[in-house]
Motif scaffolding. Structure first.
Motif, mmCIF file in Angstrom:
data_model
loop_
_atom_site.group_PDB
_atom_site.id
_atom_site.type_symbol
_atom_site.label_atom_id
_atom_site.label_comp_id
_atom_site.label_asym_id
_atom_site.label_seq_id
_atom_site.Cartn_x
_atom_site.Cartn_y
_atom_site.Cartn_z
ATOM 1 N N TRP A 1 0.787 -1.072 -0.202
ATOM 2 C CA TRP A 1 -0.136 0.137 -0.081
ATOM 3 C C TRP A 1 0.761 1.226 0.040
ATOM 4 C CZ3 TRP A 1 -4.917 -0.555 -1.265
ATOM 5 C CH2 TRP A 1 -5.394 -1.786 -1.141
ATOM 6 N N ARG A 2 2.334 1.195 0.514
ATOM 7 C CA ARG A 2 2.865 2.298 0.605
ATOM 8 C C ARG A 2 3.620 2.407 -1.139
ATOM 9 N NH1 ARG A 2 7.590 1.931 -2.187
ATOM 10 N NH2 ARG A 2 8.051 0.326 -1.011
ATOM 11 N N LEU A 3 3.565 1.002 -1.799
ATOM 12 C CA LEU A 3 3.925 1.338 -3.170
ATOM 13 C C LEU A 3 2.819 1.935 -3.787
ATOM 14 C CD1 LEU A 3 5.713 0.691 -5.507
ATOM 15 C CD2 LEU A 3 4.934 -1.733 -5.432
ATOM 16 N N ALA A 4 1.449 1.514 -3.539
ATOM 17 C CA ALA A 4 0.380 2.020 -4.282
ATOM 18 C C ALA A 4 0.204 3.404 -4.016
ATOM 19 C CB ALA A 4 -0.847 1.195 -3.619
ATOM 20 N N LEU A 5 0.478 3.978 -2.881
ATOM 21 C CA LEU A 5 0.462 5.585 -2.644
ATOM 22 C C LEU A 5 1.511 6.330 -3.450
ATOM 23 C CD1 LEU A 5 -0.006 5.599 1.252
ATOM 24 C CD2 LEU A 5 -1.637 6.430 -0.460
ATOM 25 N N ASP A 6 2.572 5.590 -3.540
ATOM 26 C CA ASP A 6 3.644 6.373 -4.595
ATOM 27 C C ASP A 6 3.105 6.322 -5.977
ATOM 28 O OD1 ASP A 6 5.506 6.712 -2.565
ATOM 29 O OD2 ASP A 6 6.804 5.038 -2.724
ATOM 30 N N HIS A 7 2.728 5.167 -6.412
ATOM 31 C CA HIS A 7 2.156 5.179 -7.857
ATOM 32 C C HIS A 7 1.132 5.974 -7.948
ATOM 33 C CE1 HIS A 7 -0.748 3.342 -10.569
ATOM 34 N NE2 HIS A 7 0.303 3.201 -11.263
ATOM 35 N N ALA A 8 0.256 6.216 -7.331
ATOM 36 C CA ALA A 8 -0.764 7.214 -7.104
ATOM 37 C C ALA A 8 -0.178 8.595 -7.457
ATOM 38 C CB ALA A 8 -1.853 7.184 -5.829
ATOM 39 N N ARG A 9 0.715 8.835 -6.865
ATOM 40 C CA ARG A 9 1.200 10.264 -6.919
ATOM 41 C C ARG A 9 1.875 10.363 -8.285
ATOM 42 N NH1 ARG A 9 6.767 11.572 -5.412
ATOM 43 N NH2 ARG A 9 6.747 9.773 -4.175
ATOM 44 N N PHE B 1 -6.489 8.726 -3.609
ATOM 45 C CA PHE B 1 -5.269 8.639 -2.431
ATOM 46 C C PHE B 1 -6.009 8.294 -1.197
ATOM 47 C CE2 PHE B 1 -4.005 11.375 0.975
ATOM 48 C CZ PHE B 1 -2.846 10.984 1.405
ATOM 49 N N GLU B 2 -7.112 9.042 -0.900
ATOM 50 C CA GLU B 2 -7.737 8.581 0.314
ATOM 51 C C GLU B 2 -8.023 7.315 0.660
ATOM 52 O OE1 GLU B 2 -10.982 11.420 0.609
ATOM 53 O OE2 GLU B 2 -9.698 13.157 0.542
ATOM 54 N N SER B 3 -8.603 6.724 -0.386
ATOM 55 C CA SER B 3 -8.924 5.286 -0.288
ATOM 56 C C SER B 3 -7.667 4.552 -0.107
ATOM 57 C CB SER B 3 -9.449 4.787 -1.722
ATOM 58 O OG SER B 3 -9.802 3.466 -1.712
ATOM 59 N N LEU B 4 -6.753 4.848 -0.828
ATOM 60 C CA LEU B 4 -5.209 4.002 -0.497
ATOM 61 C C LEU B 4 -4.773 4.189 0.910
ATOM 62 C CD1 LEU B 4 -3.616 4.663 -4.030
ATOM 63 C CD2 LEU B 4 -4.798 2.390 -3.046
ATOM 64 N N TRP B 5 -4.953 5.429 1.390
ATOM 65 C CA TRP B 5 -4.308 5.735 2.634
ATOM 66 C C TRP B 5 -5.271 5.219 3.650
ATOM 67 C CZ3 TRP B 5 -0.612 7.251 5.496
ATOM 68 C CH2 TRP B 5 -0.702 7.664 6.545
ATOM 69 N N GLU B 6 -6.527 4.983 3.479
ATOM 70 C CA GLU B 6 -7.290 4.182 4.487
ATOM 71 C C GLU B 6 -6.773 2.845 4.570
ATOM 72 O OE1 GLU B 6 -12.109 3.020 5.187
ATOM 73 O OE2 GLU B 6 -11.382 4.379 3.683
ATOM 74 N N GLN B 7 -6.404 2.304 3.418
ATOM 75 C CA GLN B 7 -6.196 0.908 3.380
ATOM 76 C C GLN B 7 -4.905 0.611 4.120
ATOM 77 O OE1 GLN B 7 -7.912 -1.873 2.563
ATOM 78 N NE2 GLN B 7 -9.726 -0.539 1.993
ATOM 79 N N ALA B 8 -3.813 1.666 3.889
ATOM 80 C CA ALA B 8 -2.541 1.612 4.447
ATOM 81 C C ALA B 8 -2.651 1.532 5.884
ATOM 82 C CB ALA B 8 -1.566 2.736 3.794
ATOM 83 N N LYS C 1 4.260 12.859 0.719
ATOM 84 C CA LYS C 1 4.883 13.690 -0.838
ATOM 85 C C LYS C 1 3.500 13.890 -1.484
ATOM 86 C CE LYS C 1 9.326 11.287 -0.549
ATOM 87 N NZ LYS C 1 10.352 10.082 -1.401
ATOM 88 N N TYR C 2 2.770 12.886 -1.277
ATOM 89 C CA TYR C 2 1.315 13.136 -2.113
ATOM 90 C C TYR C 2 0.931 14.711 -1.868
ATOM 91 C CZ TYR C 2 -3.215 12.700 -4.443
ATOM 92 O OH TYR C 2 -4.212 12.893 -5.278
ATOM 93 N N LEU C 3 0.645 15.020 -0.714
ATOM 94 C CA LEU C 3 0.058 16.125 -0.141
ATOM 95 C C LEU C 3 1.003 17.458 -0.286
ATOM 96 C CD1 LEU C 3 -1.627 14.577 3.238
ATOM 97 C CD2 LEU C 3 -2.931 15.289 1.116
ATOM 98 N N SER C 4 2.189 16.998 -0.442
ATOM 99 C CA SER C 4 3.213 18.455 -0.394
ATOM 100 C C SER C 4 2.774 19.248 -2.147
ATOM 101 C CB SER C 4 4.652 17.809 -0.837
ATOM 102 O OG SER C 4 5.027 17.115 -1.983
#
Length: 226
Positions: free
Chosen positions: A144-152, A161-168, A184-187
């Motif tokens: 899920w960290r990788l999925a967050l990086d991918h989303a960015r 992003f919010e859906s992935l963060w919830e799962q993480a 990094k996504y929120l920056s």
């Protein structure tokens, strides 16, 4: 960078500096990015074409819920595979459904796409791979960290992003890698702003345990803002 931004970043970092410094080793004793005693043999074996130590390393970290170490090992193994992937191909050939082999392969795919001028398009192309690896990990936050990086990188919207963060955070509420990916996504360099990044970092640090790496998140936010 303006003087005001520099002062704000320094002030925010200083707020958290005393508690971050406690228990840290002296600077001269730190060797940056050095493989630890568990990772080093796996890298040596991979260089010789043997994936077994890497497989055991990731499985051991997963079974022990050593998520920070596991995350670091996945990144380092994928980085190594970017230059020499015969051992990874052998691993996949022998165990095509192995979740750890697929995780390293997906990390490698994201890394390769990230370096391309067509990054967003290439990352969107491998979204099924990223999602598939994440959705088969009921307890592991690393996919899920990788999925967050991918989303960015794929320029996914806030709802994704919010859906992935919830799962993480459901898998590991204090996993540092997921927090850094979210930061990094929120920056401002991602899909948010300096204010959003600092607010997120400070809330996370305030809620973290005294010995948690998440305490360092405001410092990371200040660095991202430079």
């Amino acid at each position: 960078m303006s003087l005001f931004r520099a002062l704000v970043g320094a002030a925010r970092s200083a707020r958290h500096a005393p508690r971050l410094a406690a228990g840290l080793v002296p600077d001269d004793d730190v060797l940056l990015d050095a493989p630890d005693e568990r990772l080093a043999p796996a890298l040596v074996a991979a260089a010789l074409g043997d994936p077994e130590p890497a497989a055991k390393l990731l499985a051991t970290a997963r079974d022990a819920a050593e998520w920070e170490d596991r995350d670091r090992y996945v990144v380092r193994l994928a980085t190594f595979a970017q230059h020499r992937d015969d051992w990874l191909l052998q691993w996949l050939s022998g165990s095509p459904e192995d979740s750890d082999a697929l995780l390293v392969t997906t990390q490698l795919a994201v890394r390769r796409a990230w370096g391309s001028p067509a990054r967003a398009e290439l990352l969107r192309d491998i979204e099924p791979l990223v999602r598939g690896v994440a959705e088969t990990a009921p307890h592991d936050p690393v996919p899920w960290r990788l999925a967050l990086d991918h989303a960015r990188g794929a320029q996914a919207g806030p709802a994704v992003f919010e859906s992935l963060w919830e799962q993480a955070v459901r898998r590991s509420p204090r996993h540092y890698g997921c927090h850094v990916a979210a930061l990094k996504y929120l920056s401002a360099q991602g899909h948010g702003s300096r204010r959003a990044a600092f607010d997120f970092a400070e809330r996370a640090a305030d809620d973290a345990a005294p010995d948690s790496l998440v305490r360092a998140l405001p410092v990371h936010a200040a660095h991202e803002a430079l």
